[in-house]
Design a protein around this motif. Structure first.
Motif, PDB file in Angstrom:
ATOM      1  N   TRP A  40       0.907  -1.231   0.082  1.00 41.52           N
ATOM      2  CA  TRP A  40       0.152   0.095  -0.076  1.00 41.52           C
ATOM      3  C   TRP A  40       0.733   1.247  -0.195  1.00 41.52           C
ATOM      4  O   TRP A  40       0.312   2.274  -0.139  1.00 41.52           O
ATOM      5  N   LEU A  41       2.313   1.273  -0.202  1.00 37.98           N
ATOM      6  CA  LEU A  41       3.098   2.299   0.112  1.00 37.98           C
ATOM      7  C   LEU A  41       3.837   2.337  -1.319  1.00 37.98           C
ATOM      8  O   LEU A  41       4.603   1.281  -1.462  1.00 37.98           O
ATOM      9  N   ALA A  42       4.008   3.381  -1.943  1.00 37.07           N
ATOM     10  CA  ALA A  42       4.825   3.382  -3.073  1.00 37.07           C
ATOM     11  C   ALA A  42       5.924   4.701  -2.955  1.00 37.07           C
ATOM     12  O   ALA A  42       5.037   5.835  -2.661  1.00 37.07           O
ATOM     13  N   ALA A  43       7.043   4.745  -3.214  1.00 38.45           N
ATOM     14  CA  ALA A  43       7.829   5.630  -3.276  1.00 38.45           C
ATOM     15  C   ALA A  43       8.940   5.677  -4.290  1.00 38.45           C
ATOM     16  O   ALA A  43       9.390   4.750  -4.845  1.00 38.45           O
ATOM     17  N   GLY A  44       9.388   6.816  -4.735  1.00 37.03           N
ATOM     18  CA  GLY A  44      10.419   7.018  -5.622  1.00 37.03           C
ATOM     19  C   GLY A  44      11.158   8.309  -5.923  1.00 37.03           C
ATOM     20  O   GLY A  44      11.510   8.949  -4.872  1.00 37.03           O
ATOM     21  N   SER A  45      10.892   8.877  -6.969  1.00 36.78           N
ATOM     22  CA  SER A  45      11.453  10.287  -7.364  1.00 36.78           C
ATOM     23  C   SER A  45      10.312  11.541  -6.936  1.00 36.78           C
ATOM     24  O   SER A  45       9.423  11.243  -7.570  1.00 36.78           O
ATOM     25  N   ASN A  46      10.551  12.119  -5.896  1.00 36.50           N
ATOM     26  CA  ASN A  46       9.610  13.280  -5.769  1.00 36.50           C
ATOM     27  C   ASN A  46       8.132  12.707  -5.360  1.00 36.50           C
ATOM     28  O   ASN A  46       7.632  13.701  -5.441  1.00 36.50           O
ATOM     29  N   LEU A  47       7.850  11.661  -5.013  1.00 33.34           N
ATOM     30  CA  LEU A  47       6.501  11.094  -4.644  1.00 33.34           C
ATOM     31  C   LEU A  47       6.610   9.859  -3.834  1.00 33.34           C
ATOM     32  O   LEU A  47       7.320   9.147  -3.995  1.00 33.34           O
ATOM     33  N   VAL A  48       5.468  10.189  -2.899  1.00 28.09           N
ATOM     34  CA  VAL A  48       5.199   8.973  -1.947  1.00 28.09           C
ATOM     35  C   VAL A  48       3.936   8.854  -2.276  1.00 28.09           C
ATOM     36  O   VAL A  48       2.829  10.025  -2.251  1.00 28.09           O
ATOM     37  N   THR A  49       3.211   7.682  -2.970  1.00 30.59           N
ATOM     38  CA  THR A  49       1.728   7.549  -2.960  1.00 30.59           C
ATOM     39  C   THR A  49       1.420   6.479  -1.882  1.00 30.59           C
ATOM     40  O   THR A  49       1.916   5.463  -1.866  1.00 30.59           O
ATOM     41  N   VAL A  50       0.188   6.627  -1.223  1.00 29.85           N
ATOM     42  CA  VAL A  50      -0.420   5.758  -0.281  1.00 29.85           C
ATOM     43  C   VAL A  50      -1.624   5.294  -0.920  1.00 29.85           C
ATOM     44  O   VAL A  50      -2.404   6.117  -1.090  1.00 29.85           O
ATOM     45  N   HIS A  51      -1.791   4.050  -0.829  1.00 31.51           N
ATOM     46  CA  HIS A  51      -3.232   3.257  -1.311  1.00 31.51           C
ATOM     47  C   HIS A  51      -3.943   2.777  -0.107  1.00 31.51           C
ATOM     48  O   HIS A  51      -3.483   2.137   0.529  1.00 31.51           O
ATOM     49  N   SER A  52      -5.119   3.614  -0.040  1.00 32.36           N
ATOM     50  CA  SER A  52      -6.017   3.387   0.905  1.00 32.36           C
ATOM     51  C   SER A  52      -6.610   1.749   0.821  1.00 32.36           C
ATOM     52  O   SER A  52      -6.520   1.073  -0.371  1.00 32.36           O
ATOM     53  N   ALA A  53      -7.136   1.303   1.856  1.00 31.53           N
ATOM     54  CA  ALA A  53      -7.789  -0.209   1.649  1.00 31.53           C
ATOM     55  C   ALA A  53      -9.235  -0.206   0.741  1.00 31.53           C
ATOM     56  O   ALA A  53      -9.529  -1.053   0.216  1.00 31.53           O
ATOM     57  N   ALA A  54      -9.585   1.198   0.908  1.00 32.01           N
ATOM     58  CA  ALA A  54     -10.988   1.448   0.003  1.00 32.01           C
ATOM     59  C   ALA A  54     -10.605   2.016  -1.266  1.00 32.01           C
ATOM     60  O   ALA A  54      -9.806   3.022  -1.226  1.00 32.01           O
ATOM     61  N   GLY A  55     -11.225   1.653  -2.268  1.00 30.84           N
ATOM     62  CA  GLY A  55     -11.290   2.464  -3.455  1.00 30.84           C
ATOM     63  C   GLY A  55     -12.271   3.798  -3.710  1.00 30.84           C
ATOM     64  O   GLY A  55     -12.185   4.422  -4.546  1.00 30.84           O
ATOM     65  N   TRP A  56     -12.976   4.142  -2.643  1.00 28.57           N
ATOM     66  CA  TRP A  56     -14.024   5.236  -2.775  1.00 28.57           C
ATOM     67  C   TRP A  56     -13.354   6.358  -1.914  1.00 28.57           C
ATOM     68  O   TRP A  56     -12.398   6.138  -1.102  1.00 28.57           O
ATOM     69  N   ASP A  57     -14.079   7.685  -2.182  1.00 25.09           N
ATOM     70  CA  ASP A  57     -13.454   8.723  -1.387  1.00 25.09           C
ATOM     71  C   ASP A  57     -13.734   8.808   0.044  1.00 25.09           C
ATOM     72  O   ASP A  57     -14.961   8.395   0.369  1.00 25.09           O
ATOM     73  N   HIS A  58     -12.691   9.147   0.718  1.00 23.68           N
ATOM     74  CA  HIS A  58     -13.063   9.052   2.282  1.00 23.68           C
ATOM     75  C   HIS A  58     -11.986  10.462   2.905  1.00 23.68           C
ATOM     76  O   HIS A  58     -10.934  10.487   2.135  1.00 23.68           O
ATOM     77  N   VAL A  59     -12.232  10.501   4.196  1.00 23.10           N
ATOM     78  CA  VAL A  59     -11.071  11.390   4.702  1.00 23.10           C
ATOM     79  C   VAL A  59     -10.517  10.557   5.524  1.00 23.10           C
ATOM     80  O   VAL A  59     -11.087   9.981   6.567  1.00 23.10           O
ATOM     81  N   ALA A  60      -9.118  10.649   5.677  1.00 27.54           N
ATOM     82  CA  ALA A  60      -8.133   9.702   6.567  1.00 27.54           C
ATOM     83  C   ALA A  60      -7.640  10.740   7.547  1.00 27.54           C
ATOM     84  O   ALA A  60      -7.000  11.857   7.251  1.00 27.54           O
ATOM     85  N   GLY A  61      -7.258  10.250   8.645  1.00 25.53           N
ATOM     86  CA  GLY A  61      -6.343  10.853   9.653  1.00 25.53           C
ATOM     87  C   GLY A  61      -4.991  10.788   9.106  1.00 25.53           C
ATOM     88  O   GLY A  61      -4.454   9.597   8.589  1.00 25.53           O
ATOM     89  N   LEU A  62      -4.061  11.667   9.253  1.00 24.08           N
ATOM     90  CA  LEU A  62      -2.556  11.743   8.986  1.00 24.08           C
ATOM     91  C   LEU A  62      -1.962  12.472   9.793  1.00 24.08           C
ATOM     92  O   LEU A  62      -2.027  13.569   9.949  1.00 24.08           O
ATOM     93  N   ARG A  63      -0.706  11.914  10.187  1.00 25.44           N
ATOM     94  CA  ARG A  63       0.593  12.457  10.739  1.00 25.44           C
ATOM     95  C   ARG A  63       1.638  12.219  10.098  1.00 25.44           C
ATOM     96  O   ARG A  63       2.208  11.250   9.649  1.00 25.44           O
ATOM     97  N   VAL A  64       2.417  13.301   9.517  1.00 27.33           N
ATOM     98  CA  VAL A  64       3.723  13.234   8.966  1.00 27.33           C
ATOM     99  C   VAL A  64       4.632  13.789   9.682  1.00 27.33           C
ATOM    100  O   VAL A  64       4.394  15.028  10.421  1.00 27.33           O
ATOM    101  N   GLU A  65       5.919  13.072  10.076  1.00 25.90           N
ATOM    102  CA  GLU A  65       6.892  13.376  10.889  1.00 25.90           C
ATOM    103  C   GLU A  65       8.301  13.501  10.185  1.00 25.90           C
ATOM    104  O   GLU A  65       8.434  12.697   9.277  1.00 25.90           O
TER     105      GLU A  65
END
Length: 152
Positions: A40-65
């Motif tokens: 569920w995590l992809a990273a490389g050049s200038n990009l980190v993409t996180v894939h949710s368990a769900a394919g529909w739109d929703h709001v997730a909690g996020l903390r970035v450190e």
């Protein structure tokens, strides 16, 4: 002992099953993980993409450190993934393609390579309740994403 340098606590709109952290300082590319719930995590050049368990739109909690070195492992999360990312400018925007606006969240890092550790919780809970029209899906899925300078 590593020190916490910066942190952002926010929510993020998961649009069509994903959200991004990206640096506009160069071309963006991350490995594909579509269709594989375990990756569920992809990273490389200038990009980190996180894939949710769900394919529909929703709001997730996020903390970035941002840390000075590898932080201690965090208990209480259902799963984690590790990756490497390179940021060309170091200005990392949180979900700018979906949530662009004046109050856009961003981290200001030094350009370079970073280790990424991402934690997730609530994936199974989100999948269990999405068919109930009376359930508020906001915040069921939660993420913690940590960056620190990668060893050279």
């Amino acid at each position: 002992m590593p020190e916490l340098i910066a942190a952002v606590d926010t929510t993020v709109l998961v649009d069509h099953g994903t959200f991004d952290l990206l640096d506009d300082g160069g071309p963006q590319q991350a490995g594909a993980v579509a269709g594989d719930r375990a990756r569920w995590l992809a990273a490389g050049s200038n990009l980190v993409t996180v894939h949710s368990a769900a394919g529909w739109d929703h709001v997730a909690g996020l903390r970035v450190e941002v840390w000075s070195g590898p932080p201690a492992w965090r208990a209480g999360w259902a799963d984690h993934r590790d990756a490497l990312v390179r940021f060309d400018s170091g200005l990392v925007e949180i979900n700018p393609l979906v949530e662009a606006g004046d109050d856009e969240e961003a981290l200001d890092l030094a350009p370079g390579s970073y280790a990424v550790r991402a934690y997730v919780a609530g994936r199974d809970d989100l999948l269990a309740v999405h068919h109930d029209p009376d359930t508020d899906l906001d915040g069921i899925e939660r993420f913690l994403i940590q960056f620190w300078p990668a060893a050279q």
